[in-house]
Design a protein around this motif. Structure first.
Motif, mmCIF file in Angstrom:
data_model
loop_
_atom_site.group_PDB
_atom_site.id
_atom_site.type_symbol
_atom_site.label_atom_id
_atom_site.label_comp_id
_atom_site.label_asym_id
_atom_site.label_seq_id
_atom_site.Cartn_x
_atom_site.Cartn_y
_atom_site.Cartn_z
ATOM 1 N N ARG A 120 61.072 32.392 35.282
ATOM 2 C CA ARG A 120 60.063 33.414 34.985
ATOM 3 C C ARG A 120 59.009 32.853 34.021
ATOM 4 N N PHE A 121 57.776 33.129 34.320
ATOM 5 C CA PHE A 121 56.686 32.745 33.422
ATOM 6 C C PHE A 121 55.459 33.565 33.809
ATOM 7 N N GLU A 122 54.488 33.572 32.915
ATOM 8 C CA GLU A 122 53.264 34.339 33.155
ATOM 9 C C GLU A 122 52.039 33.469 32.961
ATOM 10 N N VAL A 123 50.990 33.787 33.681
ATOM 11 C CA VAL A 123 49.684 33.168 33.469
ATOM 12 C C VAL A 123 48.657 34.283 33.307
ATOM 13 N N ARG A 124 47.635 33.987 32.556
ATOM 14 C CA ARG A 124 46.521 34.918 32.368
ATOM 15 C C ARG A 124 45.323 34.343 33.093
ATOM 16 N N ALA A 125 44.987 34.943 34.194
ATOM 17 C CA ALA A 125 43.969 34.392 35.093
ATOM 18 C C ALA A 125 42.602 34.989 34.790
ATOM 19 N N ASP A 146 43.665 29.529 34.254
ATOM 20 C CA ASP A 146 44.586 29.915 33.188
ATOM 21 C C ASP A 146 44.518 28.865 32.096
ATOM 22 N N VAL A 147 44.401 29.287 30.837
ATOM 23 C CA VAL A 147 44.393 28.372 29.702
ATOM 24 C C VAL A 147 45.661 28.629 28.897
ATOM 25 N N SER A 200 45.314 23.282 28.149
ATOM 26 C CA SER A 200 45.103 22.738 29.481
ATOM 27 C C SER A 200 44.764 23.884 30.419
ATOM 28 N N THR A 201 44.146 23.585 31.551
ATOM 29 C CA THR A 201 43.745 24.618 32.488
ATOM 30 C C THR A 201 44.492 24.463 33.798
ATOM 31 N N THR A 202 44.750 25.566 34.449
ATOM 32 C CA THR A 202 45.407 25.581 35.749
ATOM 33 C C THR A 202 44.632 26.531 36.652
ATOM 34 N N ASP A 203 44.287 26.061 37.851
ATOM 35 C CA ASP A 203 43.564 26.921 38.774
ATOM 36 C C ASP A 203 44.499 27.948 39.398
ATOM 37 N N VAL A 204 43.999 29.167 39.525
ATOM 38 C CA VAL A 204 44.684 30.238 40.242
ATOM 39 C C VAL A 204 43.672 30.752 41.266
ATOM 40 N N GLU A 205 44.076 30.819 42.534
ATOM 41 C CA GLU A 205 43.128 31.169 43.580
ATOM 42 C C GLU A 205 43.666 32.306 44.438
ATOM 43 N N TRP A 206 42.729 33.118 44.919
ATOM 44 C CA TRP A 206 43.045 34.158 45.901
ATOM 45 C C TRP A 206 42.122 33.998 47.096
ATOM 46 N N ARG A 264 40.607 40.320 33.137
ATOM 47 C CA ARG A 264 41.446 39.263 33.678
ATOM 48 C C ARG A 264 42.589 39.866 34.479
ATOM 49 N N LEU A 265 43.325 38.995 35.148
ATOM 50 C CA LEU A 265 44.536 39.388 35.850
ATOM 51 C C LEU A 265 45.721 38.685 35.216
ATOM 52 N N ASP A 266 46.751 39.426 34.875
ATOM 53 C CA ASP A 266 47.991 38.856 34.368
ATOM 54 C C ASP A 266 48.961 38.713 35.533
ATOM 55 N N VAL A 267 49.463 37.502 35.733
ATOM 56 C CA VAL A 267 50.346 37.204 36.865
ATOM 57 C C VAL A 267 51.721 36.813 36.321
ATOM 58 N N ALA A 268 52.737 37.614 36.644
ATOM 59 C CA ALA A 268 54.112 37.342 36.221
ATOM 60 C C ALA A 268 54.880 36.753 37.411
#
Length: 455
Positions: free
Chosen positions: A398-403, A417-418, A423-429, A387-391
């Motif tokens: 400040r917050f982090e998501v685990r993508a 991200d869960v 709940s889920t949140t989309d993270v896109e590149w 996974r990718l950790d995004v800070a």
């Protein structure tokens, strides 16, 4: 098939690659055979098959589910000779699945693991089952748990055990005898056997069952492992074979004039279902006993196996016309070694054809420091295994998501991200020379490598 075209240097490099795999992984012993067209061009052994006994190209190994293409080949030969259609219900021939809900469980669906029957852990349950009558009850107890809404792939060892019963009933001979006559003899697999008494033959060139690199070789004959002892598991995983014999199985697939019907060989690998799909879109397909997957511009066709104390892999490249047989003691990834060795054999960078390495490369490429267009927000992306950790930081706090990656198959990479509320949140590149991250509608452009302080 033309004479071998693979250079001796590449053959030697492929052997070296497997020897390095044995050393690096701490594998007690392994053997390898390489095939080029109709020729077995090399066999070798590395390490030891037992205490003070070197592994050779003729060492017999318990190869687990490498048995399945052999069982499938025998079943398809039987079907060809006796007029069995793969769409025929198996219950027309043997007393299994007659009362299963939904569409009939067919011969073909058992071969391709698409019957909908659930994985019932036969490899662990067999030791407690007293013969075929108890096995039939065991199968019947699980039929109401079938997942019958589509043709999804569910690996089902009991299905191959039922094919043992089919071969025995229709041929009028016991399964090992039919396989000997229908497969081993025409393919010249002279030492391949289902007879486990070879483990107690002091003169036999046979592996000693072995559990892990942290333990010593066993003195026993694997009596505690049902895969090595139970007749219920002989068709799903009970084959004992050397790489020399397994190479002859590979050679038969590559031959211009195969020793059995070409249609039979084609059916083994013709796609029926998707066994596995990676997030980059790479799919492993399964036919009637063999799986296949991309290998650069070619396709790797084969099957692996594991008994818990030994295993192996057989495979070949469709277009290049080269193949391999690997067998080993202990628990190891024979398929990974196969990819490396075949890549070297055809002159390709092994990393370029490794699907896992391709996913790793995408994840690594997205690591770095990102900023929003106005510079008010920033994000630092780090790799954490799969996974990718995004800070995130800036005006929004400040917050982090685990993508977690969902789809890396195009130019838009989708992650999710869960959070703790489930709940889920989309993270896109968006891929490119300068990757762009989008989170909750906010775009971020990569501006440099990840910072040391992580903000």
């Amino acid at each position: 098939m033309a004479p071998p075209a693979t250079s001796p240097d590449r053959v030697e490099s492929a052997l070296d690659r497997v020897e390095s795999w044995v050393d690096d992984e701490g594998i007690p012993g392994a053997s390898i055979a390489l095939v080029d067209g109709s020729e077995v061009v090399a066999t070798d052994g590395f390490g030891r098959r037992g205490p003070d006994r070197p592994a050779t190209g003729d060492t017999l190994y318990a190869v687990g589910s490498v048995t399945k293409p052999v069982t499938a080949l025998a079943t398809l030969v039987l079907a060809d000779r006796k007029g069995i259609d793969l769409d025929d219900p198996i219950a027309d021939y043997v007393p299994y699945f007659a009362d299963a809900p939904g569409e009939p469980v067919t011969v073909g669906r058992l071969l391709s693991h698409t019957s909908g029957m659930p994985n019932d852990d036969l490899a662990f349950a067999a030791d407690a089952l007293d013969g075929w009558d108890e096995f039939r009850s065991f199968v019947a107890e699980s039929t109401d748990r079938g997942l019958l809404d589509d043709d999804r792939f569910y690996y089902y060892n009991s299905g191959y055990a039922v094919l043992d019963r089919l071969v025995t009933a229709v041929s009028g001979t016991e399964f090992p005898t039919f396989v000997r006559r229908a497969v081993f003899d025409p393919l010249e697999m002279r030492e391949a056997t289902f007879d486990r008494s070879v483990f107690t033959d002091p003169s036999a060139d046979v592996m000693t069952p072995y559990v892990s690199a942290a333990e010593e070789f066993r003195d026993a004959a694997g009596s505690e492992n049902p895969i090595l002892t139970s007749d219920l598991l002989r068709a799903p995983g009970g084959l004992l074979a050397s790489v020399t014999d397994l190479a002859r199985l590979v050679r038969a697939h590559l031959a211009d004039d195969p020793p059995l019907s070409e249609t039979v060989f084609d059916r083994l690998s013709t796609r029926v279902a998707t066994r596995e799909r990676l997030v980059d879109g790479t799919e492993t397909a399964y036919g009637h006993g063999l799986e296949s997957e991309p290998f650069g511009s070619d396709r790797l066709v084969g099957h692996g196996g594991n008994t818990g104390c030994s295993g192996g892999y057989v495979g070949f490249l469709e277009d290049a016309g080269v193949g391999i047989a690997i067998a080993h003691t202990g628990v190891a990834d024979g398929k990974a070694a196969t990819r490396d060795a075949l890549a070297v054999l055809v002159g390709v960078d092994p990393d370029a054809i490794d699907p896992v390495a391709a996913v790793d490369a995408v994840l690594d490429d997205l690591v770095g420091r990102y900023e929003s267009p106005g510079g008010n927000h920033h994000a630092t992306v780090r790799r954490d295994e799969a996974r990718l950790d995004v800070a995130f930081g800036g005006d929004g706090g400040r917050f982090e998501v685990r993508a977690l990656p969902l789809d890396l198959s195009g130019s838009l990479y989708r992650f999710t991200d869960v959070d703790c509320a489930e709940s889920t949140t989309d993270v896109e590149w968006y891929a490119g020379d300068t990757p762009k991250l989008v989170f909750e509608g906010m775009p971020f452009r990569r501006v440099g490598p990840r910072s040391a302080d992580g903000d």
